[in-house]
Design an enzyme around this catalytic site. Sequence first.
Site, PDB file in Angstrom:
ATOM      1  N   LEU A 121      36.555  47.482  40.270  1.00  0.00           N
ATOM      2  CA  LEU A 121      37.225  46.932  39.085  1.00  0.00           C
ATOM      3  C   LEU A 121      38.029  45.674  39.425  1.00  0.00           C
ATOM      4  O   LEU A 121      38.457  45.480  40.565  1.00  0.00           O
ATOM      5  CB  LEU A 121      38.103  47.993  38.418  1.00  0.00           C
ATOM      6  N   HIS A 122      38.202  44.830  38.424  1.00  0.00           N
ATOM      7  CA  HIS A 122      38.890  43.558  38.614  1.00  0.00           C
ATOM      8  C   HIS A 122      39.467  43.095  37.292  1.00  0.00           C
ATOM      9  O   HIS A 122      38.896  43.345  36.232  1.00  0.00           O
ATOM     10  CB  HIS A 122      37.949  42.508  39.216  1.00  0.00           C
ATOM     11  N   LEU A 123      40.572  42.428  37.388  1.00  0.00           N
ATOM     12  CA  LEU A 123      41.273  41.910  36.215  1.00  0.00           C
ATOM     13  C   LEU A 123      41.013  40.410  36.088  1.00  0.00           C
ATOM     14  O   LEU A 123      41.312  39.650  37.012  1.00  0.00           O
ATOM     15  CB  LEU A 123      42.778  42.164  36.364  1.00  0.00           C
TER      16      LEU A 123
END
Length: 166
Positions: A121-123
């Site tokens: 996951l990454h923002l």
Amino acid sequence: MDYLWSPWRYQYIREGTRRNGCPFCEMARRDPARDRECYILHRARLNFVFLNLYPYTTGHVLVTPYAHVANLSDLGDETLQEMMVLARQAEAALKSTYHAEGYNAGMNLGKCAGAGVADHLHLHFLPRWVGDTNFASVVSETRVLPEDLSTTYDKLVGFFRKTRPE
Ligand SMILES: [Zn+2]
């Protein structure tokens, strides 16, 4: 909003992921002395910040944990907190450097939600300006990127290094 993170751009990453493993883990494992080569702006304790190689607009940064996890429920509170502290730094850096008037911050969790690197996951965090979106750019994926990544990197890197998360 459906178009915002333009998941079709990540086809190349999907291909690469199949062949070489996770691109974010691979970046994190590299020698920090060579961070500039992969546009890593900052390595914090639990997360790192880097420029999206295929930015939606100038100043499009990603914040991702070192941990290879797909879901928020797999992350500890400290990691999540640090992600938001880094997002706050990105906000300040983009405000200061590009005079951003607004920001989009978001995550695509899962392939069906449009995640290119669904397992890690990454923002996304990117600056917006009044009037920056028009019909052509949203529909045709045609973007004017007035600055190359190296230039963006040089503008932002100092900012992250001098303001470390607590
Ligand atoms: Zn990973």
